[in-house]
Design a protein around this motif. Structure first.
Motif, PDB file in Angstrom:
ATOM      1  N   TRP A   8      25.154  42.994  65.732  1.00 16.71           N
ATOM      2  CA  TRP A   8      23.294  43.022  66.067  1.00 16.71           C
ATOM      3  C   TRP A   8      23.731  43.738  67.539  1.00 16.71           C
TER       4      TRP A   8
ATOM      5  N   ARG B  46      27.688  39.308  64.015  1.00 12.33           N
ATOM      6  CA  ARG B  46      27.457  38.966  64.282  1.00 12.33           C
ATOM      7  C   ARG B  46      28.020  37.794  63.039  1.00 12.33           C
TER       8      ARG B  46
ATOM      9  N   ASP C 167      17.484  36.489  60.384  1.00  7.53           N
ATOM     10  CA  ASP C 167      19.103  35.263  60.252  1.00  7.53           C
ATOM     11  C   ASP C 167      18.247  34.616  59.297  1.00  7.53           C
TER      12      ASP C 167
ATOM     13  N   ALA D 231      21.731  31.223  67.400  1.00 12.56           N
ATOM     14  CA  ALA D 231      23.344  31.922  67.021  1.00 12.56           C
ATOM     15  C   ALA D 231      23.699  32.998  67.916  1.00 12.56           C
TER      16      ALA D 231
ATOM     17  N   GLN E 285      19.585  45.334  63.835  1.00  9.03           N
ATOM     18  CA  GLN E 285      20.907  44.409  63.221  1.00  9.03           C
ATOM     19  C   GLN E 285      21.327  45.742  62.510  1.00  9.03           C
TER      20      GLN E 285
END
Length: 444
Positions: A54, A80, A158, A325, A439
């Motif tokens: 990320w 991540r 996510d 997160a 990402q």
């Protein structure tokens, strides 16, 4: 650690000469790391690797600090998820599955973190595809589809983290110490499990305390029961592992309707009103959902993916959990709000939650050999008992599928609400903050 590294290196070296064809996908002729143990390939050992990187810009929640320094705009880079799987069918009856790796390695993480096991199970096939029984540290969970997401095929920024109902409170990144049964009875796919909840004391999610609002109890816990059942109207999905795909990228025609539950006696506690008397309550969650993934024109490879879910959650009086997160902040000062630091927002709580996502996959040769695009949108809408306003999170972006899910670059933006206490003491939406993420995913 050295033992696993040596074993996995040997496995890769040995099996590199036994590449096998996978099922059809957006880009043909995929290969996999696989070593067949018998002539027909029904007994095998297989390995995979995945890394999600990320690059992120976060409009931090009010009052956010990084080790005591206020910071309202945070740029960071992190891992991540990094995962290695080794699993296989050893005999006609015996299957094993292991997954190890690391989550959320960022600039604020302890140095030299070690990898850890996420999954480690043994499974015995009782009646062909109809019934298998297994035990260990596992993701064979209820309550809904993405309680056990296949992280390599996630459609949106996510997985919907609210579906991971006890994540890192009394489990290990949704994996539980369980005995489970799973199988497929025609078009009906089922999973049921009985788990021993992990202790609250080592959890980083909450302290082992009691409050006026419900928290998970630190007392020795009763068993946790959970399951998920789905009816597959079109193509069948694999249930070799517990993890369920977010998008098939036009390779399957899938339409499922599912339902699941989770229950644990006296899992929660809180103080009775205006006293220090302890009240113990049960944990109860119920969900229904639907998943649709189908090619529009198989010759072109374009497809749509859609998912919708409703969840009723009873964690006890006014339970609420913020989740951010790989949170880039470490704390808040006096200007902080209910959200807490960094990118966190109310994600899990007692109340009702609706969630939906939709994605469109362009034709497979949109960019020639450079792949194609898959834009998406998703949203979580929750009415939590503690909040006077609904919690509404919005997320949208695009996946550049350079080589299917093996090499994928995603650009995403998430909008989240900030909840502050009003003059009457209730919690209402005060403003909104955003988070932009790029990402890069590599998977083998």
């Amino acid at each position: 650690m050295k033992y696993f590294s040596v074993c996995f290196a040997f496995f890769i070296t040995f099996s590199i000469t036994t590449w096998a064809q996978t099922s059809p996908s957006v880009t043909p002729k995929k290969k996999e790391l696989r070593f067949d143990l018998n002539d027909d390939g029904s007994h095998y050992v297989k390995g995979t690797f995945l890394n999600q990187i990320w690059l992120r810009y976060t409009q931090a929640n009010p009052g956010s600090e990084v080790y005591g320094t206020p910071d309202d705009q945070i740029m960071d880079i992190g891992l991540r998820r990094t995962r290695i799987q080794v699993f296989g069918q050893l005999t006609d009856k015996v299957f094993f599955y292991t997954q190890f790796g690391q989550n959320n390695l960022s600039y604020r993480s302890p140095r030299k973190q070690g990898i850890f096991f996420l999954d480690a199970i043994g499974e015995y096939k009782v009646a062909k595809e109809k019934l298998s029984i297994g035990a260990g540290l596992t993701g064979w969970n209820g309550v809904s589809r993405y309680s056990s997401p296949s992280i390599g095929s996630i459609l949106s920024l996510d997985a919907p983290l609210y579906q991971q109902a006890t994540n890192d409170v009394n489990d290990q990144f949704v994996r539980k110490l369980s005995i489970y049964a799973k199988g497929q009875l025609g078009k009906l796919d089922y999973r049921m499990a009985v788990s021993k909840p992990m202790s609250i004391e080592p959890s980083s999610v909450q302290e082992p305390v009691i409050d006026e609002n419900s928290l998970f109890t630190s007392e020795i816990g009763y068993a946790q029961y959970h399951g998920y059942f789905k009816y597959m109207f079109l193509d069948k999905e694999s249930n070799t592992t517990p993890y369920q795909a977010g998008s098939y990228l036009g390779t399957k025609s899938v339409f499922n309707i599912g339902a699941g539950f989770m229950a644990q006696k006296d899992a929660m506690w809180h103080y009775a009103d205006n006293t220090t008397d302890t009240v113990r309550t049960n944990l109860g969650i119920f969900a229904i959902d639907a998943f649709y993934d189908r090619p529009i024109d198989p010759s072109k490879g374009n497809a749509i993916t859609a998912y919708a879910a409703y969840t009723y959650s009873d964690y006890g009086k006014n339970y609420l959990r913020n989740i951010g997160a790989m949170n880039p902040a470490t704390g808040v000062n006096a200007e902080g709000t209910l959200n807490g630091p960094g990118s966190a927002f109310p994600t899990i709580g007692t109340g009702n939650t609706f969630y939906a996502q939709f994605g469109y996959l362009f034709r497979r040769d949109l960019f020639g050999k450079a792949g194609t695009l898959q834009p998406y949108i998703s949203s979580q809408y929750s009415n939590f008992d503690l909040l006077d306003d609904p919690m509404a999170m919005y997320d949208g972006g695009v996946n550049w599928l350079i080589d299917g899910n093996r090499v994928k670059l995603s650009l995403s933006y998430q909008s989240r609400p900030i909840f502050a206490a009003a003059s009457e003491g209730n919690y209402v939406t005060d403003e909104r903050k955003g988070m932009a993420v790029m990402q890069f995913q590599i998977a083998l």
